[in-house]
Design an enzyme around this catalytic site. Structure first.
Site, short mmCIF file in Angstrom:
data_model
loop_
_atom_site.label_atom_id
_atom_site.label_comp_id
_atom_site.label_asym_id
_atom_site.label_seq_id
_atom_site.Cartn_x
_atom_site.Cartn_y
_atom_site.Cartn_z
N LYS A 1 0.80 -1.27 -0.40
CA LYS A 1 -0.33 0.09 -0.06
C LYS A 1 0.69 0.87 0.07
O LYS A 1 0.80 2.50 -0.28
CB LYS A 1 -1.08 -0.02 1.03
N GLY B 1 -12.98 -4.93 4.65
CA GLY B 1 -14.30 -5.03 4.83
C GLY B 1 -15.26 -5.47 3.67
O GLY B 1 -15.21 -4.44 2.92
#
Lengths: 382, 382
Positions: free
Chosen positions: B187, B285
């Protein structure tokens, strides 16, 4: 394609510098003051801008809602896209200006009008692409956050912290718009209008001033319930509409907002899918706000001309939002929704049960009529 | 215009549900597993998607970098826009895929690949419109933040907190990618590539594992310097290039990151004009990440097809970034950059002077060779 900027004050001059450095052409700046460094691009005649076919985007950074309204509506009528950093203008005339923009096939953007340098409204609008926003909330005014932070961190008095904020240029000589909540109410109204796709006006936003907070209130709150205070704007969906209010609010000391220092802002949306998303940064200032204005302009020049879109009025249901409150007052008025209270000398410290925001603000008027120095704060219950 | 989704796992199914609820047509879902509820839109043959002219956007949520690479490159070659939530794929093949997208006149977006539900990469890219980004930094992994928060707030052991994270589904059965930093390194590489418009690969990112942190380290740090610990990725401009690293980092307890609870993320950019801008929310999620994927898709369907653009490689200068470090080790190796140290039993606790990140990571290898349980953390000095 070129750009005109209306108003060469703090924000306008910041946007000018940023845009020209990034290679964009600002062909006109309108201001009645003299800025020799601007040479012949400076004008005090709006017609010079309206009649210039090369100018496709007009950035309004004049402030207020008189000249700005006149110039912005004429620019929209002349088929120019408009970008504004002016919450006063947007709050006063959103519906008229939006209709004008639509009618003339141009866009009206105002990311910089709430959150300053934070791309808050832009992201709030993007958040609606496929999600439903349930609530917006946050620290939207750097001046009052600076004051609270100084009172809490450095144990300063309100008057003292306000003076410091004025010395640093964060607060105006007449600080009422900041400390009495009008500034936050406007930003809350604009944010709610976008979040719930229904126009909320500044008059709809129930507002408690921060003006009456005392160092002793902060100490009492810390001692009795371990919480701290921030000055927050809220907009939320209720059963039948929208509630919007601005209140000093008690927060746990580990809440993100409680750790927002000095004059920074933090604004959050609560989406059905995305949950809580928060945006933090400088809520004001020449370069941060100038940058937000410049970004809106560049987005438009690059072809992104979608509108921030609410058209119909919101159904305001401030009676449907409920929270508990802290009250400090010398008024003797009986309060049947008090859950606990303590009297020290003449002063009553009251924690209420959950009541409607509308009822609390109605009752507060009566309490303030008896003791104009009373202080009210909501309890956050996220 | 319709959409195909590759992979019907957590993120893919979230995006599917969000897009269809919002009225968008998902005409194909590729998965080898059986999902009767998808009826005849389910396929296990990529050709069904590549040959369908109506499908203009392909969303990749398969994960890994084998099938995903094959399918994504073929989709780009077939002239379809691609959106991905897959940091592994993007890190491995960014340059190839970017070139393919450009060649075929389509776009490649991957907001969901870093920050999950947070519109981080999207805003980072927008932040470049007229500003210069000096640094990116933040909590980019929910699993390790959950573990640290549990260790700090509930005084849990690392192993204990990790088990809890696994039970809650935050951590994989093999948690290495999270706790050893590969996830954050990827990331950080993607964020740095966009921020500095130069490709940083995951191998460029110097990484300290979180694995060796002990409850006693946290207590020692709190006692000696009043700080707390977060696991952060950093990318920053240096004199001659870019430095990128992932390190447990000591922060004041009132830092915003120190107040990010459970498995949330907070990522920040530092712009020359805008100053610090931070973005907070759910980093993973089904619905948050699915929503980020869906937003990228809708943006493309609405005509916003600009590319995240770095093309040339970054000049990696990890020797030019400097910070102080905390080290806990039983290794006896002399350290000439130690500023203070304390020995308790066999264990040395060392605070170093500012040294280069590259030098610290070189030295750490030698220390770890002597004591593989040694723990290293940088000191944030913003």
């Amino acid at each position: 394609m070129s750009i005109a900027i209306l108003g060469y004050g703090v924000v306008g001059s910041g946007a000018y510098e940023i845009l020209t450095k990034a290679g964009y052409k600002v062909s006109r700046v309108l201001d009645v003051r003299s800025y020799p460094e601007l040479g012949n691009i400076l004008t005090d005649d709006i017609e010079d801008i309206l009649n210039d076919k090369e100018i496709t985007v007009v950035a309004e950074a004049i402030g207020g809602n008189t000249f700005s309204y006149d110039f912005v509506s004429r620019a929209l009528k002349a088929g120019k896209h408009v970008v504004s950093s002016n919450k006063h203008l947007i709050c006063s005339y959103y519906k008229e200006l939006h209709a004008l923009a639509k009618e003339n096939g141009v866009t009206l953007r105002f990311t910089a009008s709430a959150g300053g340098g934070i791309p808050w409204l832009y992201n709030l609008k993007r958040g609606l692409l496929c999600d439903r926003i349930e609530k917006v909330m946050g620290i939207m005014n750097g001046t009052t956050n600076y004051i609270l932070d100084a009172m809490i961190t450095d144990s300063r008095d309100f008057a003292d912290a306000l003076k410091e904020a004025q010395k640093l240029g964060y607060a105006e000589a007449n600080p009422s718009a900041d400390i009495d909540g009008l500034d936050v109410a406007r930003k809350t109204a604009i944010s709610s209008s976008i979040a719930f796709d229904a126009v909320v006006s500044e008059e709809n936003v129930l507002t408690f001033s921060l003006r009456n907070i005392r160092k002793s209130d902060i100490e009492y709150i810390a001692k009795t319930c371990g919480k701290t205070v921030r000055y927050l704007g809220y907009g939320m969906r209720t059963e039948n509409g929208v509630a919007a209010f601005v209140e000093p609010t008690l927060l746990p000391s580990e809440a993100l907002e409680a750790n927002v220092r000095t004059n920074n802002n933090m604004i959050s949306l609560f989406g059905e899918y995305v949950g809580r998303l928060s945006f933090y940064g400088q809520g004001a200032g020449k370069y941060p706000t100038g940058n937000a204005l410049a970004q809106d302009i560049i987005n438009i020049l690059q072809g992104d001309t979608a509108l921030f879109c609410a058209e119909s009025d919101a159904v305001i249901c401030n009676g449907e939002a409920k929270r508990a409150y802290f009250i400090r007052t010398n008024a003797a008025l009986p309060l049947d929704f008090a859950e606990s209270s303590e009297t020290v000398g003449e002063t009553r410290y009251i924690f209420t049960e959950k009541i409607s925001v509308a009822q609390m603000h109605e009752t507060a008027k009566k309490i303030l009529a008896e003791d104009s120095e009373s202080f009210f704060a909501g309890m956050d219950t996220e």
